[in-house]
Design a protein around this motif. Structure first.
Motif, mmCIF file in Angstrom:
data_model
loop_
_atom_site.group_PDB
_atom_site.id
_atom_site.type_symbol
_atom_site.label_atom_id
_atom_site.label_comp_id
_atom_site.label_asym_id
_atom_site.label_seq_id
_atom_site.Cartn_x
_atom_site.Cartn_y
_atom_site.Cartn_z
ATOM 1 N N ALA A 143 -34.459 -43.950 86.289
ATOM 2 C CA ALA A 143 -35.700 -44.474 86.891
ATOM 3 C C ALA A 143 -36.880 -43.583 86.517
ATOM 4 N N ALA A 144 -36.655 -42.265 86.531
ATOM 5 C CA ALA A 144 -37.741 -41.340 86.190
ATOM 6 C C ALA A 144 -38.065 -41.440 84.696
ATOM 7 N N PHE A 145 -37.041 -41.573 83.874
ATOM 8 C CA PHE A 145 -37.278 -41.596 82.425
ATOM 9 C C PHE A 145 -38.045 -42.843 81.997
ATOM 10 N N GLU A 146 -37.893 -43.907 82.754
ATOM 11 C CA GLU A 146 -38.628 -45.143 82.435
ATOM 12 C C GLU A 146 -40.142 -44.877 82.450
ATOM 13 N N ILE A 147 -40.581 -44.061 83.396
ATOM 14 C CA ILE A 147 -42.019 -43.721 83.458
ATOM 15 C C ILE A 147 -42.404 -42.945 82.197
ATOM 16 N N LYS A 148 -41.555 -41.981 81.851
ATOM 17 C CA LYS A 148 -41.835 -41.126 80.691
ATOM 18 C C LYS A 148 -41.870 -41.960 79.417
ATOM 19 N N LYS A 149 -40.916 -42.859 79.323
ATOM 20 C CA LYS A 149 -40.825 -43.719 78.126
ATOM 21 C C LYS A 149 -42.125 -44.519 77.949
ATOM 22 N N GLN A 150 -42.607 -45.082 79.044
ATOM 23 C CA GLN A 150 -43.850 -45.871 78.949
ATOM 24 C C GLN A 150 -45.023 -44.991 78.536
ATOM 25 N N GLU A 151 -45.062 -43.773 79.089
ATOM 26 C CA GLU A 151 -46.147 -42.842 78.741
ATOM 27 C C GLU A 151 -46.110 -42.508 77.243
ATOM 28 N N VAL A 152 -44.909 -42.196 76.749
ATOM 29 C CA VAL A 152 -44.770 -41.832 75.333
ATOM 30 C C VAL A 152 -45.159 -43.022 74.460
ATOM 31 N N GLU A 153 -44.630 -44.188 74.794
ATOM 32 C CA GLU A 153 -44.845 -45.354 73.922
ATOM 33 C C GLU A 153 -46.298 -45.815 73.942
ATOM 34 N N SER A 154 -47.027 -45.505 75.020
ATOM 35 C CA SER A 154 -48.434 -45.914 75.061
ATOM 36 C C SER A 154 -49.253 -45.167 74.008
ATOM 37 N N THR A 155 -48.752 -44.043 73.524
ATOM 38 C CA THR A 155 -49.491 -43.273 72.510
ATOM 39 C C THR A 155 -49.210 -43.775 71.091
ATOM 40 N N GLU A 156 -48.187 -44.596 70.953
ATOM 41 C CA GLU A 156 -47.726 -45.083 69.645
ATOM 42 C C GLU A 156 -47.342 -43.929 68.714
ATOM 43 N N ALA A 157 -46.888 -42.834 69.321
ATOM 44 C CA ALA A 157 -46.526 -41.658 68.521
ATOM 45 C C ALA A 157 -45.260 -41.913 67.720
ATOM 46 N N GLU A 158 -45.267 -41.316 66.529
ATOM 47 C CA GLU A 158 -44.045 -41.392 65.697
ATOM 48 C C GLU A 158 -43.078 -40.289 66.083
ATOM 49 N N MET A 159 -43.608 -39.257 66.744
ATOM 50 C CA MET A 159 -42.712 -38.199 67.217
ATOM 51 C C MET A 159 -43.188 -37.665 68.566
ATOM 52 N N VAL A 160 -42.221 -37.371 69.449
ATOM 53 C CA VAL A 160 -42.560 -36.711 70.705
ATOM 54 C C VAL A 160 -41.957 -35.311 70.632
ATOM 55 N N VAL A 161 -42.876 -34.331 70.741
ATOM 56 C CA VAL A 161 -42.486 -32.934 70.541
ATOM 57 C C VAL A 161 -42.381 -32.263 71.904
ATOM 58 N N MET A 162 -41.411 -31.372 72.037
ATOM 59 C CA MET A 162 -41.247 -30.652 73.305
ATOM 60 C C MET A 162 -40.733 -29.250 73.029
ATOM 61 N N ALA A 163 -40.846 -28.388 74.042
ATOM 62 C CA ALA A 163 -40.404 -27.007 73.856
ATOM 63 C C ALA A 163 -39.460 -26.617 74.991
ATOM 64 N N CYS A 164 -38.509 -27.488 75.262
ATOM 65 C CA CYS A 164 -37.510 -27.213 76.300
ATOM 66 C C CYS A 164 -36.226 -27.953 75.931
ATOM 67 N N GLY A 165 -35.144 -27.198 75.789
ATOM 68 C CA GLY A 165 -33.865 -27.798 75.410
ATOM 69 C C GLY A 165 -33.351 -28.777 76.448
ATOM 70 N N SER A 166 -33.648 -28.487 77.714
ATOM 71 C CA SER A 166 -33.183 -29.371 78.781
ATOM 72 C C SER A 166 -33.937 -30.709 78.722
ATOM 73 N N CYS A 167 -35.256 -30.643 78.478
ATOM 74 C CA CYS A 167 -36.024 -31.887 78.298
ATOM 75 C C CYS A 167 -35.479 -32.631 77.075
ATOM 76 N N ARG A 168 -35.191 -31.884 76.015
ATOM 77 C CA ARG A 168 -34.719 -32.528 74.782
ATOM 78 C C ARG A 168 -33.387 -33.252 75.045
ATOM 79 N N LEU A 169 -32.503 -32.605 75.798
ATOM 80 C CA LEU A 169 -31.238 -33.259 76.173
ATOM 81 C C LEU A 169 -31.513 -34.566 76.905
ATOM 82 N N ASN A 170 -32.417 -34.475 77.877
ATOM 83 C CA ASN A 170 -32.694 -35.651 78.715
ATOM 84 C C ASN A 170 -33.369 -36.764 77.918
#
Ligand code: SF4
Ligand code: SF4
Length: 455
Positions: free
Chosen positions: A390-417
């Motif tokens: 349920a929480a990731f659905e919010i994140k997914k919409q946020e990411v996709e609204s940018t039309e980014a080809e890549m989503v970059v992060m600096a946390c292994g736990s976030c990357r896993l999720n």
């Protein structure tokens, strides 16, 4: 840089059985209640008492929490997550306890079990609600106190308890110990990438983490490349390489203290001027913000999250990167503990711009970034899967609204999720580690970052 999904699924398979390894604490219910209360009495001092007195039940925090918004369930409203702390405070600690004892009932084992779901399963201690709360109540701090209370009562969820117990007793996480580090470094050496291990003196003690060793080898390899390229005096230490601290996540003070002191004492022993924390969100505040308290005096070295360190190098003109992204559309996901909690917001963005990315921000970014839903140990608590989705659905919409080809992060736990979320729910765009990206695009030898930092 793509993760081997077969290994990823094997890792998930291990996590699915974690709870079977947990050792249970057998205690009568009354004893558990007494042990939980002991922690509230010890930890609720002026700051948390002020927070507990200040809530005016306005409900504004409901719109801040990814679990409340994602599920629509009012149970997950942030203010409810400190209800247990508030009841103990009012009945037993606050100035009007004589009055509240007449009108508030004593807490019971059922209350502890209800709180367990609220503070372990449905709070990543992301701190977003505090920004929205008109009283600035530190909900994450009160949730952490409640986690400690439940841990003292032997009520950490089994999956998380298993990892915390392993780190406390054997010093390993998911079975990965010093031997795994040594083998991982041997594999890198076979590819021509030598890394110093167990140097007796070094200016930089560089940490890694279990996910880098088991899954995200690109993060480990890029870290080695970076430090070799910088030409600084650095080392890994087989007695203190792990950044992850499951005592910190589970609310188990003794395990947290042991894991933190292991790093601090090793850094002191080798005369390190700085400790570099890998892409592991909670590892940074565990050392940077809580380390000195546990050590009993100021830390005699600087602590940098690797994303912060990279950004400082770029901002000071000391790290040359090629502009290989060449206008590629990228967005940056701020890990809550490094971004909102610790203020590392501009540095990773400076790195992405230096790489030539067309950086497009999510509607909520920086301080208001939505948590991905997997932090604070939730990723290993198997029963949280529906909440995380349920929480990731919010994140997914946020990411996709940018039309980014890549989503970059600096946390292994976030990357896993993110990888798990993409695998199950889909997500447009590649999921990329910041340090791994840097490792691919280093162009020349650079000088070390200036030591010292304004506090
Ligand atoms: S700290 Fe984050 S997860 Fe916890 S209640 Fe607040 S918004 Fe929700
Ligand atoms: S926003 Fe703050 S004051 Fe309002 S209910 Fe939430 S915690 Fe209480």
């Amino acid at each position: 840089m793509a993760v081997n999904m077969e290994i990823f699924h094997q890792f998930l398979g291990q996590i699915a059985h974690l709870g079977e390894r947990a050792e249970h604490v057998d205690l009568p219910d009354e004893k558990r209640v007494a042990l939980a209360k002991e922690i509230f009495h010890q930890n609720i001092k002026a700051e948390q008492a002020g927070d507990l007195e200040s809530c005016m039940h306005c409900g504004l925090c409901a719109e801040a929490c990814h679990f409340r918004v994602g599920t629509g369930d009012p149970r997950y409203t942030p203010a409810r997550k400190f209800e247990l702390a508030r009841r103990v405070y009012r009945r037993e600690i606050g100035p009007f306890r004589w009055l509240y004892r007449l009108v508030t009932r004593e807490i019971t084992i059922d209350d502890l079990m209800e709180a367990q779901e609220l503070v372990f399963d449905s709070c990543t201690t992301c701190g977003r609600c505090t920004l929205i709360c008109p009283m600035g109540i530190n909900v994450a701090g009160l949730v952490t106190t409640t986690r400690h209370a439940l841990a003292n009562a032997g009520l950490i969820p089994d999956d998380l308890a298993a990892v915390e117990q392993e780190q406390g007793s054997r010093g390993t996480v998911f079975g990965a110990g010093a031997e795994h580090l040594r083998k991982a470094l041997e594999r890198l050496a076979a590819q021509g990438l030598e890394a110093p291990l167990d140097k007796e003196r070094a200016d930089y003690l560089v940490l890694t983490s279990v996910v880098d060793l088991l899954l995200f080898n690109d993060q480990l390899a890029s870290t080695v490349k970076l430090f070799n390229r910088l030409g600084v005096d650095w080392t890994f230490r087989s007695n203190a390489y792990e950044g992850a601290n499951f005592g910190y996540l589970a609310g188990c003070g003794e395990v947290q203290r042991k894991a933190t002191l292991r790093v601090i004492e090793e850094a002191v022993a080798i005369g390190a001027k700085a400790v570099i924390v890998p892409e592991c969100g909670h590892a940074y505040p565990a050392l940077r913000w809580e380390g000195a308290d546990l050590y009993g005096k100021p830390l005699p070295f600087d602590v940098y999250a690797i994303s912060e360190f990279l950004g400082l190098l770029v901002q000071q003109g000391e790290l040359e990167l090629d502009e290989a992204l060449n206008g590629k559309v990228a967005t940056y996901h701020d890990p809550c503990k490094v971004g909102r909690h610790s203020g590392v917001l501009d540095e990773p963005r400076a790195v992405l711009r230096k790489l030539g990315a067309d950086l497009r921000e999510m509607p909520n970014h920086g301080l208001l970034n939505w948590c991905c839903g997997g932090g604070a140990g939730l990723f290993v608590i198997n029963r949280t899967v529906p909440l995380r989705r349920a929480a990731f659905e919010i994140k997914k919409q946020e990411v996709e609204s940018t039309e980014a080809e890549m989503v970059v992060m600096a946390c292994g736990s976030c990357r896993l999720n993110f990888i798990k979320g993409k695998d199950e729910m889909g997500l447009n765009g590649e999921i990329v580690s910041l340090v791994a990206l840097v490792g691919e695009h280093l162009v020349r030898k650079s000088e070390p970052v200036a030591s010292g930092r304004e506090e």
